[in-house]
Design an enzyme around this catalytic site. Structure first.
Site, mmCIF file in Angstrom:
data_model
loop_
_atom_site.group_PDB
_atom_site.id
_atom_site.type_symbol
_atom_site.label_atom_id
_atom_site.label_comp_id
_atom_site.label_asym_id
_atom_site.label_seq_id
_atom_site.Cartn_x
_atom_site.Cartn_y
_atom_site.Cartn_z
ATOM 1 N N LEU A 73 0.691 -1.124 -0.056
ATOM 2 C CA LEU A 73 -0.112 0.146 0.055
ATOM 3 C C LEU A 73 0.876 1.301 0.040
ATOM 4 O O LEU A 73 0.361 2.363 0.353
ATOM 5 C CB LEU A 73 -1.114 0.116 1.187
ATOM 6 C CG LEU A 73 -1.846 -1.243 1.195
ATOM 7 C CD1 LEU A 73 -2.910 -1.096 2.476
ATOM 8 C CD2 LEU A 73 -3.094 -1.181 -0.046
ATOM 9 N N CYS A 74 2.312 1.146 -0.186
ATOM 10 C CA CYS A 74 3.011 2.237 -0.345
ATOM 11 C C CYS A 74 3.007 2.969 -1.630
ATOM 12 O O CYS A 74 2.763 2.429 -2.779
ATOM 13 C CB CYS A 74 4.559 1.871 -0.148
ATOM 14 S SG CYS A 74 4.943 1.692 1.633
ATOM 15 N N HIS A 75 2.881 4.290 -1.791
ATOM 16 C CA HIS A 75 2.701 5.104 -2.898
ATOM 17 C C HIS A 75 4.145 5.158 -3.586
ATOM 18 O O HIS A 75 5.088 5.241 -2.807
ATOM 19 C CB HIS A 75 2.356 6.620 -2.559
ATOM 20 C CG HIS A 75 0.889 6.506 -2.190
ATOM 21 N ND1 HIS A 75 0.573 6.468 -0.798
ATOM 22 C CD2 HIS A 75 -0.092 7.110 -2.742
ATOM 23 C CE1 HIS A 75 -0.453 6.829 -0.649
ATOM 24 N NE2 HIS A 75 -1.182 6.961 -1.565
ATOM 25 N N MET A 111 8.995 4.473 5.053
ATOM 26 C CA MET A 111 8.717 3.112 4.503
ATOM 27 C C MET A 111 10.145 3.049 3.708
ATOM 28 O O MET A 111 10.917 1.941 3.749
ATOM 29 C CB MET A 111 7.716 2.717 4.001
ATOM 30 C CG MET A 111 6.430 2.477 4.912
ATOM 31 S SD MET A 111 6.627 1.577 6.450
ATOM 32 C CE MET A 111 7.285 -0.257 5.636
ATOM 33 N N GLU A 112 10.408 3.829 3.001
ATOM 34 C CA GLU A 112 11.518 4.202 2.149
ATOM 35 C C GLU A 112 12.861 3.838 3.072
ATOM 36 O O GLU A 112 13.994 3.224 2.538
ATOM 37 C CB GLU A 112 11.541 5.158 1.123
ATOM 38 C CG GLU A 112 10.585 5.131 0.066
ATOM 39 C CD GLU A 112 9.085 5.446 0.516
ATOM 40 O OE1 GLU A 112 8.247 5.041 -0.327
ATOM 41 O OE2 GLU A 112 9.022 5.837 1.708
ATOM 42 N N ASP A 126 24.030 -11.692 2.928
ATOM 43 C CA ASP A 126 24.219 -12.447 1.645
ATOM 44 C C ASP A 126 25.769 -12.489 1.488
ATOM 45 O O ASP A 126 26.213 -13.516 1.033
ATOM 46 C CB ASP A 126 23.320 -11.831 0.745
ATOM 47 C CG ASP A 126 23.668 -12.506 -0.764
ATOM 48 O OD1 ASP A 126 23.595 -14.013 -0.566
ATOM 49 O OD2 ASP A 126 23.752 -12.061 -1.603
#
Length: 155
Positions: A73-75, A111-112, A126
Site C-alpha cells: 500500500l506504499c505510494h 517506509m523507504e 548475503d
C-alpha cells in the site's frame, strides 16, 4: 486511533493523499548486523564477493527506490535523496547501517528509509553468509521523520 490503510468496513486500501500539502519530507532509519569479529574483518576488505559495504550501500539505495513494489500500500514516490552510512563497529561487533531518504511530496518516506536499511542489512548477510550463517540482523527502526501533517518525530 484509526488506521489509515483500512476503510470503514475494514478493507485494506491505498490512502488518498491528493488533498495533502506538498512539503519536504525526510526520514532516517537505522539497524545493524551483528557478527563475529573475524567476519567483520572480512567485511572490511577480505570477502571473496568484493566490497561488502559498497554493494550493501547500493542495495539500500535500490531498496528505497523500489519500496512501493515491495510494500503493497506504499505510494510510488519521487525520491530526491537516498544516502546510507555503513559503519563497522568492533564493539558490537558488526556493521551499523543508517539511511536517510528525502522527497518533496504528499506522503512521507519512512517506509523507504526502513526498506533501505533492511535491504542493506540483508545484502551484508548475503555477502558474508559463507563465513558465518549465525549473523543477526537487529534493531531496525525509525530514528526520525520530518514534514507532513503529523509533524516531526524523533526516537
Amino acid at each position: 486511533m484509526s488506521l489509515t490503510h483500512f476503510d470503514a468496513s475494514g478493507q485494506a486500501h491505498m490512502v488518498d493523499v491528493s488533498e495533502k500539502s506538498i512539503t519536504t519530507r525526510e526520514a532516517v532509519a537505522e539497524g545493524h548486523v551483528r557478527m563475529q569479529p573475524e567476519t567483520l574483518k572480512l567485511a572490511q576488505g577480505g570477502a571473496r564477493k568484493g566490497d561488502v559495504m559498497g554493494v550493501a550501500r547500493l542495495a539500500g539505495i535500490m531498496g528505497a527506490k523500489r519500496t512501493s513494489d515491495l510494500i503493497p500500500l506504499c505510494h510510488p514516490l519521487p525520491i530526491s535523496k537516498v544516502s546510507l552510512d555503513l559503519t563497522p563497529d568492533p564493539d558490537l561487533p558488526g556493521i551499523r547501517v543508517t539511511a536517510t531518504v528525502r522527497t518533496t511530496g504528499r506522503t512521507g518516506v519512512e517506509m523507504e528509509a526502513l526498506t533501505a536499511v533492511s535491504t542493506a542489512c540483508l545484502t551484508i548477510y548475503d555477502m558474508l553468509k559463507a563465513a558465518e550463517k549465525s549473523m543477526q540482523i537487529e534493531d531496525i527502526r525509525l530514528l526520525s521523520k520530518s514534514g507532513g501533517k503529523s509533524g516531526d518525530y524523533k526516537a
